[in-house]
Design a protein around this motif. Structure first.
Motif, PDB file in Angstrom:
ATOM      1  N   VAL A   8       0.846  -1.201   0.000  1.00 35.91           N
ATOM      2  CA  VAL A   8       0.000   0.000   0.000  1.00 35.91           C
ATOM      3  C   VAL A   8       0.881   1.251   0.000  1.00 35.91           C
ATOM      4  O   VAL A   8       0.674   2.185  -0.785  1.00 35.91           O
ATOM      5  CB  VAL A   8      -0.949  -0.004   1.229  1.00 35.91           C
ATOM      6  N   MET A   9       1.898   1.248   0.862  1.00 36.66           N
ATOM      7  CA  MET A   9       2.759   2.422   0.982  1.00 36.66           C
ATOM      8  C   MET A   9       3.542   2.690  -0.300  1.00 36.66           C
ATOM      9  O   MET A   9       3.813   3.832  -0.645  1.00 36.66           O
ATOM     10  CB  MET A   9       3.729   2.261   2.157  1.00 36.66           C
ATOM     11  N   ARG A  10       3.892   1.621  -1.004  1.00 32.28           N
ATOM     12  CA  ARG A  10       4.611   1.800  -2.268  1.00 32.28           C
ATOM     13  C   ARG A  10       3.758   2.648  -3.226  1.00 32.28           C
ATOM     14  O   ARG A  10       4.248   3.593  -3.851  1.00 32.28           O
ATOM     15  CB  ARG A  10       4.916   0.432  -2.893  1.00 32.28           C
ATOM     16  N   MET A  68      13.831   8.253   1.142  1.00 33.26           N
ATOM     17  CA  MET A  68      14.517   7.992   2.411  1.00 33.26           C
ATOM     18  C   MET A  68      13.612   7.167   3.337  1.00 33.26           C
ATOM     19  O   MET A  68      14.045   6.154   3.908  1.00 33.26           O
ATOM     20  CB  MET A  68      14.851   9.343   3.049  1.00 33.26           C
ATOM     21  N   THR A  69      12.354   7.576   3.459  1.00 36.47           N
ATOM     22  CA  THR A  69      11.420   6.854   4.332  1.00 36.47           C
ATOM     23  C   THR A  69      11.216   5.424   3.820  1.00 36.47           C
ATOM     24  O   THR A  69      11.190   4.463   4.596  1.00 36.47           O
ATOM     25  CB  THR A  69      10.058   7.580   4.385  1.00 36.47           C
ATOM     26  N   TRP A  70      11.076   5.302   2.498  1.00 34.88           N
ATOM     27  CA  TRP A  70      10.882   3.973   1.907  1.00 34.88           C
ATOM     28  C   TRP A  70      12.050   3.052   2.254  1.00 34.88           C
ATOM     29  O   TRP A  70      11.860   1.931   2.719  1.00 34.88           O
ATOM     30  CB  TRP A  70      10.706   4.095   0.387  1.00 34.88           C
ATOM     31  N   ASN A  71      13.255   3.545   2.043  1.00 32.79           N
ATOM     32  CA  ASN A  71      14.435   2.714   2.264  1.00 32.79           C
ATOM     33  C   ASN A  71      14.712   2.427   3.731  1.00 32.79           C
ATOM     34  O   ASN A  71      15.229   1.370   4.068  1.00 32.79           O
ATOM     35  CB  ASN A  71      15.674   3.379   1.649  1.00 32.79           C
ATOM     36  N   LEU A  72      14.375   3.369   4.591  1.00 33.86           N
ATOM     37  CA  LEU A  72      14.709   3.182   6.006  1.00 33.86           C
ATOM     38  C   LEU A  72      13.604   2.491   6.798  1.00 33.86           C
ATOM     39  O   LEU A  72      13.856   1.938   7.858  1.00 33.86           O
ATOM     40  CB  LEU A  72      15.036   4.532   6.665  1.00 33.86           C
TER      41      LEU A  72
END
Lengths: 499, 189
Positions: free
Chosen positions: B23-25, B57-61
């Motif tokens: 969903v976040m993607r 950044m949020t996605w990767n972390l």
């Protein structure tokens, strides 16, 4: 259990025994308490494991001397106590696995032995503690280098677990203490699940057999070492850790590496992989007889049955369907390596041109002999080496996204199914009566809907279909064909794990 | 077919994280594309670059954690690197003039905390060596940026750069042998 609690338990063990026995018990547990690089939590774990096994033996009427003889801490060697700086580069087959890994997926396989009696967990634990030192390459964690991933030694105390999850659930290899394999038990079954980065089926089987020999020794059933059961008191040998791909010589041939995309079977892929496991147990002699009647080997016959069943499970009426057949390269040069040393080829048929079974078995037999020849496998091995060398200068963070995309197309996309035959398992005479059968479970890679595997032991052949879809037609079609040929098939399996 | 069930019934599989991730993607992609389009339409400062980097950044972390070799140390180093880039982007595109001072402070803060943890966690420090070295190298690498007005001295930046350099040199001296061994392994082809 902290040190105080542990000492209380030891005091309890000593209570009511002769002075001689009490001092033997004290000396036994003192021997476990050697100074070394092991963190204190690991010492506690090791002590607890031995304490539990000690109590088990005494509860079951063994005397103190016999108990100490079986559990002798000498068998641990210095493995857990010495800090090891060893590292191992990945072999050419393993190199792609950590690069191609995506969230929630991991190429794994499981080898199991089902015994005649229930497994005793505390003894299995000690057997694992003793065995793992002989396989240092398995006692490692996957790490990321600048150009490639590699394996780094991690001599942590392993822990056996009771089976409670789907088979081959991905192992979280994020943390330092998590190895790339797990040992689990369920009722009479002992299973080892491996991340393919460590080894292939043959290497894994050596580990399982060595573990079984040690487990039975702890039960008081001694047996001799044999070719593929290692003596755990010996030091690991160089030849067991060699990357055989690097020693291959010959010409490469890019054509052997690429294949046309394969049709895939119908059925929506389930969120849970695998969605189910089904074992078909058959009499080996009868299976051999039927295969010969059709003019082929057992593998050729089962491939033919798989193709016939597949035709009923694909939407397209035309097109190539490929079944991947791994080839154990050890059979060509007698290598003793425990690392990956298998290549593969695709047995192919156009689904619109499936002939009668006799012709199909003969065709499969021909393909097995031609495509699985040493010459072709060696070309493929050389080509793999060449491809790896050509990208060896590219940093891992650039290679990984490319491999993740290419893996789907060049890896699982060119095959529709797999048949991996581990052959006949031989155990020492002394252990044969204590083991009922072996199983081999290989997880399908996406987008494949199923994989099949085969293993034989003591006159029983276990053919396994591992499915990644809730559509169970392939299992039914296989069953119909095998029984039509007069084979008596006993079915064992799992519930459906997902829809 | 009626197979005998010989496998345990597994625990309920939780797909919460997988579903949340999927969903976040979509949310992140929609947000990033929308911001770029709106920014292009309304013109002005390129604030969408900061939005896109923050989402990345949020996605990767948070949503795309590493599958191999994850530790608090390696994650902290990643957080610090992403933060440095974010600070620089804000300074460069939106509000210039402060990042030269702030970035050395942020890097030093991360380096100091990890330095203390590195020596506090004696048993496991070997496995964190590479992470802390990366941060040490970053602390030196940002010097040309934070001190680029030399000889007009930004004393705050200068002080923090020197402090980071001292920590880095101490690390190098104490762990020299291990560093050489690690580098040999890491850069093996």
């Amino acid at each position: 259990m902290n040190r105080k609690e542990f000492e209380l338990h030891v005091q309890k063990l000593k209570g009511g025994r002769s002075k001689e026995d009490a001092s033997k018990i004290a000396a036994f547990f003192a021997a476990l308490d050697r100074k070394g690089s092991l963190p204190s939590s690991q010492y506690n774990m090791l002590r607890e494991q031995f304490l539990e096994a000690f109590e088990y033996y005494l509860d079951h009427g063994l005397d103190v001397s016999e108990t100490i003889g079986r559990l002798s801490a000498e068998r641990l060697g210095d493995f857990f106590y010495d800090k090891s700086d060893a590292f191992y580069t990945l072999d050419n087959a393993a190199i792609v696995y950590p690069l191609g890994m995506k969230f929630g997926t991991m190429p794994m396989f499981r080898l199991s032995a089902t015994l005649k009696e229930d497994v005793i967990p505390c003894l299995l634990q000690i057997a694992l503690d003793f065995t793992v030192r002989r396989f240092p390459i398995f006692s490692t964690v996957v790490k990321t280098g600048f150009f490639w991933h590699y394996l780094e030694s991690a001599h942590y105390v392993p822990a056996v677990e009771e089976e409670s999850e789907i088979p081959c659930k991905p192992i979280s290899i994020l943390m330092r203490s998590t190895r790339s394999f797990r040992v689990i038990y369920f009722k009479k079954r002992i299973s080892i699940e491996f991340f393919h980065v460590l080894t292939d089926g043959s290497g894994g089987l050596v580990f399982l057999k060595t573990l079984l020999r040690e487990y039975f020794r702890l039960l008081g059933i001694d047996s001799p070492v044999q070719e593929d059961i290692l003596d755990i008191t010996e030091a690991p040998k160089e030849e067991e850790m060699v990357n055989e791909f690097e020693r291959a010589q010959g010409e490469d041939d890019l054509n052997t590496f690429f294949d046309k995309p394969s049709l895939q079977m119908d059925g929506r892929l389930t969120a849970v992989n695998p969605s189910g496991v089904l074992h078909y147990e058959m009499d080996t002699a009868k299976l051999k007889e039927i295969s010969h009647k059709y003019g082929g080997t057992i593998t050729a016959y089962l491939l033919a049955v798989m193709f016939e069943a597949t035709v009923r499970c694909v939407k397209a009426s035309k097109g190539i369907f490929n079944i991947q057949v791994p080839v154990n390269m050890r059979k060509f040069n007698g290598s003793k390596t425990l690392r990956n040393y298998s290549m593969y080829f695709s047995a192919s048929m156009d689904v619109s041109e499936i002939p009668d079974r006799i012709s199909l078995v003969k065709e499969m037999d021909r393909q097995l002999k031609e495509k699985g020849s040493f010459e072709i496998m060696n070309h493929m091995m050389m080509t793999t080496g060449r491809l790896i060398r050509s990208v060896s200068w590219v940093p891992v963070f650039l290679k990984a996204p490319v491999v993740q995309v290419a893996y789907g197309y060049l890896g699982n996309g060119i095959i529709g199914n797999t048949l991996s035959n581990l052959g006949v398992v031989k155990m020492p005479e002394e252990l044969r009566g204590h083991i009922d059968h072996f199983d081999f479970v290989l997880i399908p890679g996406r987008p494949n809907r199923a994989t099949c595997s085969l293993i034989s032991y003591e006159g029983k052949t276990r053919f396994t279909v591992i499915s990644a879809t809730s559509d169970k037609r392939i299992e039914q079609e296989m069953y119909n064909r095998l029984t039509e040929d007069g084979l008596k098939v006993n079915l064992e399996g799992s519930i459906g794990y997902g829809s | 077919m009626d197979p005998k069930i010989v496998y345990p019934i597994p625990k309920n599989q939780s797909f919460f994280y997988r579903t949340l991730r999927n969903v976040m993607r979509i949310v992140f992609i929609v947000a990033a594309v929308s911001c770029v389009i709106v920014n292009l339409c309304v013109k002005g400062k390129p604030w969408s670059i900061i939005v896109v980097w923050s989402l990345w950044m949020t996605w990767n972390l948070v949503f795309s954690l590493r599958l191999v070799e994850f530790s608090i140390f390696s994650h902290a180093v990643r957080v610090s690197l992403y933060s440095v880039v974010l600070l620089w982007l804000i300074d460069y595109f939106l509000a210039p003039g402060w990042a030269q001072t702030v970035i050395p402070i942020v890097v030093f803060a991360f380096l100091l905390v990890l330095f203390i943890l590195f020596y506090a966690m004696y048993d496991t420090r070997d496995r964190h060596l590479v992470s802390i070295m990366v941060l040490g190298i970053v602390s030196v690498a940002i010097a040309p940026y934070s001190l680029h007005e030399w000889p007009i001295t930004n004393w705050i930046a200068f002080a923090f750069q020197v402090a980071s350099l001292v920590l880095f040199v101490v690390l190098l001296i104490i762990n020299w042998k291990d560093i050489v061994r690690k580098l040999r392994i890491l850069f093996r082809r």
